[in-house]
Design a protein around this motif. Structure first.
Motif, PDB file in Angstrom:
ATOM      1  N   ALA A   2      58.935  50.685  45.638  1.00  0.00           N
ATOM      2  CA  ALA A   2      59.012  50.524  44.240  1.00  0.00           C
ATOM      3  C   ALA A   2      58.453  48.795  43.778  1.00  0.00           C
ATOM      4  O   ALA A   2      57.651  48.856  43.074  1.00  0.00           O
ATOM      5  N   ALA A   3      59.243  48.096  44.617  1.00  0.00           N
ATOM      6  CA  ALA A   3      59.005  46.790  44.245  1.00  0.00           C
ATOM      7  C   ALA A   3      57.580  46.408  44.544  1.00  0.00           C
ATOM      8  O   ALA A   3      56.857  45.540  44.037  1.00  0.00           O
ATOM      9  N   GLU A   4      57.075  46.802  45.850  1.00  0.00           N
ATOM     10  CA  GLU A   4      55.932  46.552  46.119  1.00  0.00           C
ATOM     11  C   GLU A   4      54.716  46.804  45.154  1.00  0.00           C
ATOM     12  O   GLU A   4      53.753  46.029  44.773  1.00  0.00           O
ATOM     13  N   ARG A   5      55.085  48.027  44.499  1.00  0.00           N
ATOM     14  CA  ARG A   5      54.061  48.638  43.662  1.00  0.00           C
ATOM     15  C   ARG A   5      54.093  47.864  42.351  1.00  0.00           C
ATOM     16  O   ARG A   5      53.141  47.553  41.729  1.00  0.00           O
ATOM     17  N   PRO A  37      49.602  42.038  43.288  1.00  0.00           N
ATOM     18  CA  PRO A  37      48.651  41.260  42.589  1.00  0.00           C
ATOM     19  C   PRO A  37      47.816  42.032  41.530  1.00  0.00           C
ATOM     20  O   PRO A  37      47.437  43.168  41.770  1.00  0.00           O
ATOM     21  N   GLY A  38      47.693  41.509  40.561  1.00  0.00           N
ATOM     22  CA  GLY A  38      46.842  42.152  39.208  1.00  0.00           C
ATOM     23  C   GLY A  38      47.735  42.722  38.419  1.00  0.00           C
ATOM     24  O   GLY A  38      47.571  42.986  37.177  1.00  0.00           O
ATOM     25  N   GLY A  39      49.050  43.169  38.778  1.00  0.00           N
ATOM     26  CA  GLY A  39      49.966  44.014  38.033  1.00  0.00           C
ATOM     27  C   GLY A  39      50.535  43.066  36.872  1.00  0.00           C
ATOM     28  O   GLY A  39      50.663  41.696  37.228  1.00  0.00           O
ATOM     29  N   GLN A  40      51.310  43.540  35.813  1.00  0.00           N
ATOM     30  CA  GLN A  40      51.853  42.664  34.956  1.00  0.00           C
ATOM     31  C   GLN A  40      53.048  43.358  34.606  1.00  0.00           C
ATOM     32  O   GLN A  40      53.255  43.902  33.515  1.00  0.00           O
ATOM     33  N   PRO A  41      54.050  43.322  35.576  1.00  0.00           N
ATOM     34  CA  PRO A  41      55.608  44.122  35.283  1.00  0.00           C
ATOM     35  C   PRO A  41      56.256  43.590  34.005  1.00  0.00           C
ATOM     36  O   PRO A  41      56.140  42.216  33.795  1.00  0.00           O
TER      37      PRO A  41
END
Ligand SMILES: Cc1cc2nc3c(=O)[nH]c(=O)nc-3n(C[C@H](O)[C@H](O)[C@H](O)COP(=O)(O)OP(=O)(O)OC[C@H]3O[C@@H](n4cnc5c(N)ncnc54)[C@H](O)[C@@H]3O)c2cc1C
Length: 386
Positions: free
Chosen positions: A261-264, A268-272
């Motif tokens: 889950a952490a990997e997803r 890169p490119g994500g904005q958690p």
């Protein structure tokens, strides 16, 4: 709580990596994953391959197929198996649970004949305790074994079993004395599952692994199938629970799911969101606590200080944490988790959602674990279920 990781464990972990990275392991794992029904299928060939490399029972004595290693080697092994997506149930039940009980309390004959074969995955064992009317309340066992000449005849039904379809023998709890107290009349047998009169039928499950129902109809076993002595079953079951409830396999699955889950989440490119990152941090702390609790139990077991209340607490914490991680991954990553397509990691997270409910029931339900812990706190003793 601190644990020293001996140098031998690092060497062992490197050896495990080598075996898991081998083309033969990849081939056998691909064969397991290729099942069209998506179920965790027959992993025996894969485990025989791992067993032939001598890595499956590191903490057992060398004379019984182990390596005389300490508990940290077992922790490293299980973390690696789960992280590679190798279904762990068969291994945990056969080697870690039944095998460890045979090591601690079996006869020398049982240790010599069974343990090396179990460490090599040439013989597989499962557990037959639960009955349709007795799960948490195990002392209500009704499956019976009656004396018949120089052997025993077993009749009854067991349910919610994992792995009996792939096992050679079952550690089976039966009632040998209907007239003594609930706890005193129970006896354990190691029953060969190919004996005439044993019927195994699949029982559907939400998870990727179906259960089995097992019927015993006039199943005859010899005296050498007896595990311990007649009437000793309850004390042996309690002893096994102390070893079964280390929480290790729940911890290893929770850690793997959290890593996926952490990997997803942090790709890169994500904005958690801050909430998502705070959840990740919270679960990282809980999973570390799971590992420490589990290691504490394993260390105490190794030193001969088994404590059912301590094990029950570890099992409760590790299973509840893993379950929450599976659900948190859905909440945080969104419903895409439910449509994993061909992404192997996402498939694992989807399967985790279906596996999670059973985690706080299998090996002892959460409420019962807390009951044992609170009894130990109040009365100074944790003496198993009732
Ligand atoms: C994934 C999985 C794998 C399993 N594998 C095996 C296996 O290989 N072999 C085997 O023998 N069994 C196996 N089981 C069965 C398992 O051990 C039982 O399901 C478990 O012990 C609970 O028993 P039960 O299902 O009868 O539920 P019950 O005992 O009827 O419990 C129902 C609910 O009541 C609660 N409850 C029960 N007693 C109390 C109490 N005293 N105080 C408070 N609450 C209580 C429980 O916590 C639970 O929430 C497996 C179960 C699962 C889910």
């Amino acid at each position: 709580m601190e644990f020293d990781i001996p140098r031998e464990t690092a060497d062992f972990a490197a050896e495990v990596d080598e075996v898991l990275n081998s083309p033969e392991t990849a081939r056998l794992l691909a064969a397991v994953r290729a099942r069209e029904d998506g179920l965790d299928g027959d992993v025996r060939e894969l485990y025989r391959h791992l067993g032939s490399a001598g890595i499956l029972a590191p903490s057992w004595p060398a004379e019984y197929g182990g390596r005389d290693a300490d508990f940290t080697a077992t922790v490293a092994l299980l973390e690696k198996l789960v992280a590679r997506g190798i279904p762990q149930n068969l291994y945990c039940i056969s080697v870690l649970n039944v095998g460890s009980l045979i090591l601690a309390s079996g006869s020398e004959q049982q240790r010599k004949t069974l343990l090396p074969a179990m460490a090599a995955a040439q013989r597989i064992a499962c557990i037959l305790f639960t009955e349709p009317g007795n799960g948490s309340d195990l002392a209500g066992i009704t499956t019976s074994a009656t004396r018949d000449g120089d052997g025993w005849v077993i009749n009854g039904r067991k349910t919610y079993n994992l792995k009996s379809a792939y096992a050679d023998l079952a550690l089976c709890a039966v009632r040998t004395d209907p007239n003594s107290s609930q706890y005193e009349g129970i006896t354990l047998f190691l029953v060969p599952l190919d004996a005439p009169g044993v019927t195994i039928r699949p029982l559907p499950s939400l998870a990727d692994e179906h259960f089995n129902d097992i019927w015993f109809t006039d199943v005859r076993v010899d005296d050498d199938a007896l595990f311990g002595t007649t009437g000793e079953g309850w004390s042996l079951i309690t002893q096994m629970f102390a070893a079964e409830r280390t929480g290790l396999d729940y911890y290893a699955r929770g850690r793997h799911w959290l890593d996926l889950a952490a990997e997803r989440l942090t790709a890169p490119g994500g904005q958690p969101s801050d909430t998502a990152l705070a959840g990740l941090a919270r679960h990282r702390i809980r999973i570390e606590a799971s590992k420490l609790l589990s290691c504490q139990v394993l260390q105490n077991l190794q030193e001969g200080n088994a404590d059912i209340a301590e094990s029950s607490f570890a099992k409760w914490h590790c299973s509840e944490t893993a379950q929450r991680i599976a659900w948190w991954a859905l909440d945080t990553l969104g419903p895409g988790v439910l449509e994993p397509g061909t992404d192997a990691g996402a498939r694992t997270l989807e399967a985790a959602l279906r596996e999670a409910p059973g985690m706080t029931i299998s090996g002892g339900a959460s409420e019962v674990m807390l009951d044992i812990v609170s009894s130990a706190r109040v009365f100074g003793t944790g003496n198993g279920e009732d």
